[in-house]
Design an enzyme around this catalytic site. Structure first.
Site, PDB file in Angstrom:
ATOM      1  N   ARG A   1       5.507   2.530  13.521  1.00 11.54           N
ATOM      2  CA  ARG A   1       5.833   1.478  14.509  1.00 11.54           C
ATOM      3  C   ARG A   1       4.760   0.401  14.462  1.00 11.54           C
ATOM      4  O   ARG A   1       5.030  -0.771  14.562  1.00 11.54           O
ATOM      5  CB  ARG A   1       5.939   2.078  15.899  1.00 11.54           C
ATOM      6  CG  ARG A   1       7.293   2.640  16.253  1.00 11.54           C
ATOM      7  CD  ARG A   1       7.822   3.637  15.241  1.00 11.54           C
ATOM      8  NE  ARG A   1       9.074   4.234  15.645  1.00 11.54           N
ATOM      9  CZ  ARG A   1       9.184   5.332  16.397  1.00 11.54           C
ATOM     10  NH1 ARG A   1       8.114   5.990  16.792  1.00 11.54           N
ATOM     11  NH2 ARG A   1      10.368   5.790  16.741  1.00 11.54           N
TER      12      ARG A   1
ATOM     13  N   ASP B   1       9.582   5.823   9.634  1.00 13.11           N
ATOM     14  CA  ASP B   1      10.494   5.734  10.775  1.00 13.11           C
ATOM     15  C   ASP B   1      11.375   4.504  10.551  1.00 13.11           C
ATOM     16  O   ASP B   1      11.352   3.908   9.466  1.00 13.11           O
ATOM     17  CB  ASP B   1       9.702   5.647  12.097  1.00 13.11           C
ATOM     18  CG  ASP B   1      10.446   6.349  13.226  1.00 13.11           C
ATOM     19  OD1 ASP B   1      11.574   5.921  13.535  1.00 13.11           O
ATOM     20  OD2 ASP B   1       9.913   7.322  13.782  1.00 13.11           O
TER      21      ASP B   1
ATOM     22  N   HIS C   1      16.073   8.365  12.146  1.00 11.81           N
ATOM     23  CA  HIS C   1      14.811   7.611  12.092  1.00 11.81           C
ATOM     24  C   HIS C   1      14.444   7.207  10.661  1.00 11.81           C
ATOM     25  O   HIS C   1      13.276   7.247  10.271  1.00 11.81           O
ATOM     26  CB  HIS C   1      13.660   8.446  12.696  1.00 11.81           C
ATOM     27  CG  HIS C   1      13.661   8.453  14.200  1.00 11.81           C
ATOM     28  ND1 HIS C   1      13.473   7.326  14.961  1.00 11.81           N
ATOM     29  CD2 HIS C   1      13.821   9.470  15.089  1.00 11.81           C
ATOM     30  CE1 HIS C   1      13.514   7.641  16.249  1.00 11.81           C
ATOM     31  NE2 HIS C   1      13.739   8.935  16.347  1.00 11.81           N
TER      32      HIS C   1
ATOM     33  N   ASP D   1      14.146  14.726  14.692  1.00 15.00           N
ATOM     34  CA  ASP D   1      14.389  14.397  16.102  1.00 15.00           C
ATOM     35  C   ASP D   1      15.412  13.284  16.257  1.00 15.00           C
ATOM     36  O   ASP D   1      15.656  12.499  15.345  1.00 15.00           O
ATOM     37  CB  ASP D   1      13.070  13.973  16.776  1.00 15.00           C
ATOM     38  CG  ASP D   1      12.427  12.789  16.073  1.00 15.00           C
ATOM     39  OD1 ASP D   1      12.488  12.747  14.817  1.00 15.00           O
ATOM     40  OD2 ASP D   1      11.880  11.907  16.750  1.00 15.00           O
ATOM     41  N   GLU D   2      15.995  13.247  17.432  1.00 14.51           N
ATOM     42  CA  GLU D   2      16.790  12.126  17.924  1.00 14.51           C
ATOM     43  C   GLU D   2      17.861  11.647  16.941  1.00 14.51           C
ATOM     44  O   GLU D   2      17.917  10.460  16.618  1.00 14.51           O
ATOM     45  CB  GLU D   2      15.855  10.966  18.315  1.00 14.51           C
ATOM     46  CG  GLU D   2      14.939  11.344  19.453  1.00 14.51           C
ATOM     47  CD  GLU D   2      14.063  10.206  19.939  1.00 14.51           C
ATOM     48  OE1 GLU D   2      14.029   9.993  21.149  1.00 14.51           O
ATOM     49  OE2 GLU D   2      13.410   9.524  19.103  1.00 14.51           O
TER      50      GLU D   2
ATOM     51  N   TRP E   1       8.893  19.172  22.141  1.00 18.42           N
ATOM     52  CA  TRP E   1       8.427  17.949  22.811  1.00 18.42           C
ATOM     53  C   TRP E   1       9.237  17.580  24.041  1.00 18.42           C
ATOM     54  O   TRP E   1       8.720  17.008  24.972  1.00 18.42           O
ATOM     55  CB  TRP E   1       8.417  16.759  21.830  1.00 18.42           C
ATOM     56  CG  TRP E   1       9.776  16.280  21.381  1.00 18.42           C
ATOM     57  CD1 TRP E   1      10.565  16.855  20.438  1.00 18.42           C
ATOM     58  CD2 TRP E   1      10.489  15.141  21.855  1.00 18.42           C
ATOM     59  NE1 TRP E   1      11.718  16.147  20.292  1.00 18.42           N
ATOM     60  CE2 TRP E   1      11.706  15.076  21.140  1.00 18.42           C
ATOM     61  CE3 TRP E   1      10.214  14.140  22.798  1.00 18.42           C
ATOM     62  CZ2 TRP E   1      12.661  14.079  21.350  1.00 18.42           C
ATOM     63  CZ3 TRP E   1      11.154  13.143  23.007  1.00 18.42           C
ATOM     64  CH2 TRP E   1      12.362  13.107  22.277  1.00 18.42           C
TER      65      TRP E   1
ATOM     66  N   TYR F   1       2.062  12.997  25.825  1.00 22.72           N
ATOM     67  CA  TYR F   1       2.369  11.742  25.122  1.00 22.72           C
ATOM     68  C   TYR F   1       1.358  10.699  25.613  1.00 22.72           C
ATOM     69  O   TYR F   1       1.512  10.108  26.676  1.00 22.72           O
ATOM     70  CB  TYR F   1       3.821  11.316  25.385  1.00 22.72           C
ATOM     71  CG  TYR F   1       4.800  11.909  24.385  1.00 22.72           C
ATOM     72  CD1 TYR F   1       4.544  13.134  23.777  1.00 22.72           C
ATOM     73  CD2 TYR F   1       5.972  11.241  24.024  1.00 22.72           C
ATOM     74  CE1 TYR F   1       5.424  13.679  22.848  1.00 22.72           C
ATOM     75  CE2 TYR F   1       6.858  11.773  23.100  1.00 22.72           C
ATOM     76  CZ  TYR F   1       6.578  12.990  22.518  1.00 22.72           C
ATOM     77  OH  TYR F   1       7.453  13.529  21.600  1.00 22.72           O
ATOM     78  N   PHE F   2       0.341  10.503  24.813  1.00 23.43           N
ATOM     79  CA  PHE F   2      -0.764   9.643  25.251  1.00 23.43           C
ATOM     80  C   PHE F   2      -0.415   8.155  25.135  1.00 23.43           C
ATOM     81  O   PHE F   2      -1.220   7.306  25.502  1.00 23.43           O
ATOM     82  CB  PHE F   2      -2.046   9.967  24.479  1.00 23.43           C
ATOM     83  CG  PHE F   2      -2.654  11.310  24.817  1.00 23.43           C
ATOM     84  CD1 PHE F   2      -2.151  12.093  25.841  1.00 23.43           C
ATOM     85  CD2 PHE F   2      -3.755  11.776  24.114  1.00 23.43           C
ATOM     86  CE1 PHE F   2      -2.715  13.328  26.152  1.00 23.43           C
ATOM     87  CE2 PHE F   2      -4.340  13.002  24.419  1.00 23.43           C
ATOM     88  CZ  PHE F   2      -3.812  13.781  25.431  1.00 23.43           C
TER      89      PHE F   2
ATOM     90  N   TRP G   1       2.500   7.722  19.935  1.00 27.49           N
ATOM     91  CA  TRP G   1       3.566   6.903  19.340  1.00 27.49           C
ATOM     92  C   TRP G   1       3.160   5.452  19.549  1.00 27.49           C
ATOM     93  O   TRP G   1       2.690   5.073  20.625  1.00 27.49           O
ATOM     94  CB  TRP G   1       4.900   7.219  20.021  1.00 27.49           C
ATOM     95  CG  TRP G   1       5.280   8.658  19.878  1.00 27.49           C
ATOM     96  CD1 TRP G   1       5.167   9.639  20.820  1.00 27.49           C
ATOM     97  CD2 TRP G   1       5.800   9.295  18.701  1.00 27.49           C
ATOM     98  NE1 TRP G   1       5.591  10.837  20.306  1.00 27.49           N
ATOM     99  CE2 TRP G   1       5.989  10.661  19.013  1.00 27.49           C
ATOM    100  CE3 TRP G   1       6.133   8.849  17.420  1.00 27.49           C
ATOM    101  CZ2 TRP G   1       6.480  11.583  18.089  1.00 27.49           C
ATOM    102  CZ3 TRP G   1       6.626   9.759  16.509  1.00 27.49           C
ATOM    103  CH2 TRP G   1       6.798  11.104  16.841  1.00 27.49           C
TER     104      TRP G   1
ATOM    105  N   GLU H   1       4.877   2.423  19.360  1.00 27.78           N
ATOM    106  CA  GLU H   1       5.801   1.300  19.589  1.00 27.78           C
ATOM    107  C   GLU H   1       5.109   0.157  20.318  1.00 27.78           C
ATOM    108  O   GLU H   1       5.351  -1.005  20.060  1.00 27.78           O
ATOM    109  CB  GLU H   1       6.995   1.736  20.446  1.00 27.78           C
ATOM    110  CG  GLU H   1       7.910   2.739  19.799  1.00 27.78           C
ATOM    111  CD  GLU H   1       7.535   4.171  20.159  1.00 27.78           C
ATOM    112  OE1 GLU H   1       6.429   4.389  20.683  1.00 27.78           O
ATOM    113  OE2 GLU H   1       8.356   5.062  19.908  1.00 27.78           O
TER     114      GLU H   1
HETATM  115  C1  ACM Z   1       9.932  12.343  19.585  1.00 27.44           C
HETATM  116  O1  ACM Z   1       9.249  11.902  20.523  1.00 27.44           O
HETATM  117  N1  ACM Z   1      11.060  11.729  19.246  1.00 27.44           N
HETATM  118  C2  ACM Z   1       9.536  13.522  18.846  1.00 27.44           C
END
Ligand code: ACM
Length: 638
Positions: free
Chosen positions: A173, A202, A272, A334-335, A403, A428-429, A477, A479
């Protein structure tokens, strides 16, 4: 090395007893562990009042190659403090590395450290153990004065709670240059974190060179714009991207390895993947063209399960196994959204596979990681996947990283999988650390330092399944994180709490004790140029009838109190040892020009009119915390 370690409490008793019989400054007087700022807190530690003042010239005895390699870190550290340190292979010296025996119960990562009578001994059974002994040894200096070079005498026996102590960095990201990645690893290693989970691909960028597929980095590493400083909908239409060359990756892996950090690369499949689809649209289950995504969001086009895709994946994961010598490779998984699954219905390859095998789209979802986990197992590697992948069909050696569900770890462990906990609600920092008004742009909701500290991953599994819990990992993450400054701000100080829950046994964890030990760490972080957040001060009001109406406002640094009286007293507590506190009584935001807090403040107020006290903490180097706010509504009871 003393073979038997006395329990701390017993030594306390001896220490207190000793105070009555021999002078208080006796070398054997035991003092509280908070006198030395060691994070994560060791399993057993005794700190003595006596200090060892390091001589200007110090020899280190390191006999084996491993001892010598690790000792080189300590030599560099001591030289940085003006001590002329050198390694010697034999003879008498002030610091000695010694091989422990199996009977010492140190395992792969444990160590003993003894500093006494002008001598230090570091004992371990492995390079990791020596390395961790050095991190602790270095932290003994954090509490002291930089120019003094004296440290408390200690005896420490230490080994970790969990095997997997991880930090994830998302470099897709936003792209972080190799120097920042190394800083990230160095920080983790200093706090005995041993896994660097590197999210390399990603929808927003592909960051690793694969020679057979050059477009992955020529096209897939670049996007047409970026969210400015991570602000959603605020797009800077400027080409953005980057990738790591093979040589850079090898350097980073070697850098991590020297610090006993295993790099776990992640290539996220079968969702992703937009950056890969932009480079090679034939990988997709729908017709292209595709563009590397500027914005964050769940992608809706997954990979198509044809032979060409699997040839591609074999090449990519085959290359990864030669670039990354570590045991683990992460397959993502994921997702994969409902809409993405529907895309499989209209992809002829996917549709015919599902028809022939009587599969649902959910089964096709796990087919990708299952097949690649088998491929990795054939190369003696263990696959890791996010818990979105149904575990039933995965090879039993696959590790599940949990997660987004608190119950999934127990369910997957019951199926025979090892699990890692990376709970979104606690670890999730990239989420805010406090009142969003005073924080850099980050994802809400708030995860505070205290919440991270009080997270107990083991509680997610019943006792008989706990051996399946490898450990814990926090995620960054990116983003909304575009710069190294912001990255470390989000990580710190929460990473210190992560380190302690990952390393220190539960019964040795104590939040107040932890906070007292953070002071020396902040000094170290500052000296090493890591940005960090200073937690806001806490405030307490005492006055007649006040307690009953005390109310903390969640996610705000705000407490409101109702009291029947017209007056009371406010106490402000420093969030970090040795910070200066400033406050205002008129609702304005405090600065260093405001009142300096020197002790409890008397407040009087007009009935019915709230009194508002705000405070900030300022470190010695002038760094300022977010403000805390206390509202007292006086003169009437509820
Ligand atoms: C995630 O936060 N999609 C692993």
């Amino acid at each position: 090395m003393r073979k038997q370690l006395y329990p701390t409490t017993l030594l306390w008793v001896i220490g207190i007893w000793a105070l009555g019989t021999i002078p208080a400054a006796s070398a054997r007087t035991v003092i509280p562990g908070t006198a030395v700022s060691i994070i994560p807190r060791p399993r057993h530690m005794v700190v003595f009042a006596a200090r060892w003042k390091m001589p200007a010239r110090v020899g280190l005895i390191a006999r084996t190659r491993t001892q010598q390699q690790v000792a080189a870190f300590l030599v560099r550290f001591l030289k940085g403090r003006g001590i002329d340190a050198h390694i010697q292979h034999a003879g008498a010296a002030s610091i000695e590395f010694r091989a422990a025996k199996v009977a010492d119960h140190l395992g792969n990562e444990g160590y003993r450290l003894r500093v006494t009578d002008g001598h230090a001994q570091l004992m371990a059974q492995s390079g990791a153990g020596y390395f961790y002994a050095i991190q602790t040894f270095e932290q003994l200096f954090n509490a002291g004065n930089r120019s003094d070079n004296s440290i408390h005498e200690v005896t420490i026996y230490d080994r970790p709670r969990y095997r997997w102590r991880g930090m994830l960095l998302d470099c897709s990201r936003h792209f972080f240059p190799p120097a920042v990645v190394k800083q990230f690893i160095r920080l983790a290693a200093h706090y005995k974190i041993n896994i660097f989970h590197w999210h390399l691909t990603d929808d927003q960028g592909w960051r690793v060179q694969i020679p057979q597929y050059p477009l992955l980095t020529r096209i897939g590493a670049w996007r047409a714009g970026s969210e400015i400083h991570g602000k959603p909908n605020d797009i800077r239409h400027q080409r953005y991207g980057g990738y790591y060359t093979d040589a850079q990756i090898r350097q980073i892996v070697a850098y991590a390895r020297r610090r006993y950090v295993t790099v776990v690369p992640e290539i996220d499949i079968p969702g992703h993947c937009t950056a890969a689809l932009a480079a090679y649209p034939w990988l997709a289950a729908a017709k292209g063209p595709f563009h590397v995504r500027i914005r964050w969001g769940v992608s809706n086009v997954p990979l198509s399960p044809g032979p060409r895709t699997f040839h591609f994946l074999d090449t990519v994961f085959g290359d990864l196994t030669s670039l990354f010598p570590g045991r683990y490779i992460h397959l993502g998984g994921d997702e994969v959204s409902q809409r993405a699954m529907q895309v499989w219905d209209s992809d002829p390859t996917a549709a015919s596979m599902m028809r022939q095998r009587h599969w649902t789209a959910a089964r096709l979802h796990d087919y990708f990681p299952t097949k690649m986990a088998q491929f990795l197992a054939s190369k003696d590697r263990r696959a890791v996947v996010w818990n979105d992948v149904p575990a039933e069909n995965l090879p039993p050696s696959t590790i599940i990283e949990c997660w987004n569900s608190s119950s999934i770890a127990a369910k997957d462990a019951k199926l025979g999988h090892d699990v890692i906990v990376a709970n979104m609600g606690r670890l999730y920092f990239n989420f805010c650390q406090g009142d969003a008004r005073y924080e850099p742009h980050a994802i809400k909701p708030v995860i505070t330092l205290r919440e991270v500290y009080h997270f107990n991953p083991s509680a997610l599994l019943p006792p008989k399944l706990r051996p399946r819990l490898l450990g814990v990992e926090a995620c960054l993450w990116s983003e909304r994180i575009a710069t190294a400054r912001h990255l470390f701000y989000q990580a710190l100080p929460r990473e210190l709490a992560l380190a302690e829950i990952a390393w220190t046994p539960l019964k040795r964890q104590n939040y107040r004790n932890f906070i007292r030990r953070t002071g020396g760490q902040y000094r170290w972080l500052e000296a090493e140029h890591y940005n960090f957040r200073i937690p806001p001060p806490s405030m307490r009001f005492t006055g007649p009838g006040a307690k009953a109406g005390l109310m903390r406002v969640p996610n705000k640094n705000l407490v409101t109190v109702r009291t029947a009286a017209h007056h009371g007293v406010v106490r402000i507590m420093e969030p970090v040892p040795a910070t200066a506190l400033y406050y205002t009584l008129d609702g304005s935001r405090p600065t260093v020009e405001s009142h300096r807090y020197r002790g409890p403040v008397a407040v009087n107020f007009i009935p019915g009119k709230p009194a508002e006290i705000r405070s900030i903490a300022v470190t010695r180097s002038g760094r300022i915390s977010a403000p805390s706010q206390l509202m007292v509504i006086g003169g009437k009871s509820r």
